[in-house]
Scaffold this motif. Structure first.
Motif, mmCIF file in Angstrom:
data_model
loop_
_atom_site.group_PDB
_atom_site.id
_atom_site.type_symbol
_atom_site.label_atom_id
_atom_site.label_comp_id
_atom_site.label_asym_id
_atom_site.label_seq_id
_atom_site.Cartn_x
_atom_site.Cartn_y
_atom_site.Cartn_z
ATOM 1 N N CYS A 176 100.862 105.774 50.795
ATOM 2 C CA CYS A 176 100.542 104.498 50.145
ATOM 3 C C CYS A 176 101.766 103.951 49.427
ATOM 4 O O CYS A 176 102.467 104.683 48.738
ATOM 5 C CB CYS A 176 99.410 104.678 49.145
ATOM 6 N N ARG A 177 101.931 102.674 49.574
ATOM 7 C CA ARG A 177 103.131 102.050 49.026
ATOM 8 C C ARG A 177 103.107 102.052 47.500
ATOM 9 O O ARG A 177 104.084 102.442 46.868
ATOM 10 C CB ARG A 177 103.210 100.608 49.557
ATOM 11 N N VAL A 178 102.045 101.640 46.909
ATOM 12 C CA VAL A 178 102.003 101.495 45.445
ATOM 13 C C VAL A 178 101.672 102.827 44.764
ATOM 14 O O VAL A 178 102.305 103.194 43.784
ATOM 15 C CB VAL A 178 101.004 100.393 45.023
ATOM 16 N N GLY A 179 100.753 103.542 45.283
ATOM 17 C CA GLY A 179 100.485 104.885 44.758
ATOM 18 C C GLY A 179 99.784 104.919 43.419
ATOM 19 O O GLY A 179 99.610 105.975 42.820
ATOM 20 N N LEU A 180 99.386 103.788 42.950
ATOM 21 C CA LEU A 180 98.717 103.660 41.654
ATOM 22 C C LEU A 180 97.610 102.638 41.884
ATOM 23 O O LEU A 180 97.832 101.647 42.569
ATOM 24 C CB LEU A 180 99.743 103.117 40.657
ATOM 25 N N GLU A 181 96.464 102.844 41.292
ATOM 26 C CA GLU A 181 95.357 101.933 41.554
ATOM 27 C C GLU A 181 95.673 100.509 41.100
ATOM 28 O O GLU A 181 96.563 100.284 40.282
ATOM 29 C CB GLU A 181 94.087 102.394 40.832
#
Ligand code: TXA
Ligand code: MG
Length: 331
Positions: A176-181
């Motif tokens: 996942c690119r962002v890795g944070l919700e």
């Protein structure tokens, strides 16, 4: 219950068709978004949404984020105000979730929104997630694809570590690119409030609205900070009497199990299936509230529900709904 074979789907036309078929059949499919992997299910099916809670082992029915393919689909589910529209235009697709009043006429599952009058909506930016939404052709409820209380997954292997054997399928979609919700923003009238900091910098959201900042909502001291835990749960108007053996003269009945079908009332699951009961819970409470008003009953009497599996979450919701209203509103 680690007893199903979780298949891995490839990012191909065939994989997308298979995923859409599983979702239409009420199963759960984990898919990558730019933030974290989500565990998707048909957002219009109480039963499919109950599968999410079962797989995650969630102790309570937190409202879920509803994923849609574009802003037009989102407008069909919620009532947008001007700042919400501006944020959507600027940041969707992307790691932003908007909490808005739910349109009264949608087919969204009551369980997906935990019986709230609002709905959390997001258009993910991940290409595979968007193609999945187009292939399924409807909204997907999707919390992070991890067991309750665990760390959010940002790779397929994380999903399988936590939920392998408990979900129908997972896409092989890379990291996942962002890795944070996602960042969650709600509104008090038209004033934006930060409900969860996340993958979109709140400063950027504020700037897009020409504001200096977006504050977190003020909470009573000691109140939990997860938005799903706030005074937000659906409590019927009629008070609840729990662990009852049957309805008294001035009561309507909410049963559970084969011997618990009584009138006037409804049964959460005549086969004693807690997953079916979870899927029915909010809809049944709502219907019994209407029935109680019609026949002048004062109370909803509720049969005991076992504490295993989703029964734990059902009991959690029932206890909140049965708590004295002043205390319940502080939970
Ligand atoms: O990045 C994300 O947002 C990921 C990916 C999969 O999209 N999803 C995610 O969902 O983090 P979940 O279910 O783990 O988090 C949902 C959060 C919870 O804190 C919940 O309380 C809040 O959204 N929420 C959902 N509906 C809400 C509502 N109507 N009002 C307030 N908060 C809401
Ligand atoms: Mg989560």
């Amino acid at each position: 219950m680690n007893d199903i074979n979780t298949v891995t789907l490839a990012d191909t036309a065939r994989g997308l068709r298979a995923a859409a078929g599983l979702l239409r059949a009420g199963q759960t499919v984990a898919f990558p978004t730019e933030t974290v992997y989500g565990l998707g299910a048909d957002a219009c099916s109480d039963r499919a949404v109950a599968e999410i809670y079962r797989a995650k082992g969630r102790p309570a029915f937190n409202p879920l984020i509803i994923h849609v393919a574009d802003a037009a689909a989102a407008e069909g589910l919620a009532l947008f105000n001007a700042p919400a529209r501006a944020l959507a235009a600027r940041f969707w697709p992307g790691p932003l979730t908007l909490v808005l009043p739910r349109r009264p006429d949608t087919r969204l599952s009551e369980l997906a929104t935990a019986g709230l009058q609002t709905v959390a909506l997001r258009v993910p930016a991940h290409d595979l997630a968007r193609r999945l939404l187009v292939a399924f052709n409807g909204p997907l409820a999707a919390p992070s694809a991890n067991p309750s209380g665990g760390v959010s997954p940002t790779a397929r292997s994380h999903v399988l570590d936590g939920l392998g054997g408990r979900i129908a399928a997972v896409f092989d979609g890379g990291d996942c690119r962002v890795g944070l919700e996602s960042t969650i923003i709600g509104f008090l009238d038209e004033k934006p409030v930060l409900l969860r900091p996340g993958g979109l910098a709140v400063e950027d959201a504020a700037a897009a609205l020409g504001r200096e900042r977006i504050d977190q909502p003020l909470r009573p001291a000691g109140a939990p900070d997860a938005p799903g835990q706030l005074a937000s749960h659906y409590a019927p108007r009629a008070p609840l009497r729990l662990n009852a053996t049957g309805p008294r003269a001035d009561e309507v009945w909410l049963g559970f199990g084969p011997l618990a079908t009584m009138r006037p009332g409804l049964n959460l699951s005549s086969t004693g299936d807690v997953v079916e009961a979870a899927a029915n819970l909010f809809a049944h409470l709502r219907a019994l509230d209407v029935l109680a008003a019609e026949i002048d009953a004062r109370v909803i009497a509720v049969a005991p529900v076992p504490h295993h599996g989703l029964g734990l979450a059902i009991n959690d919701r029932l206890m909140r709904a049965a708590a004295p209203r002043a205390a319940a509103s502080a939970m």
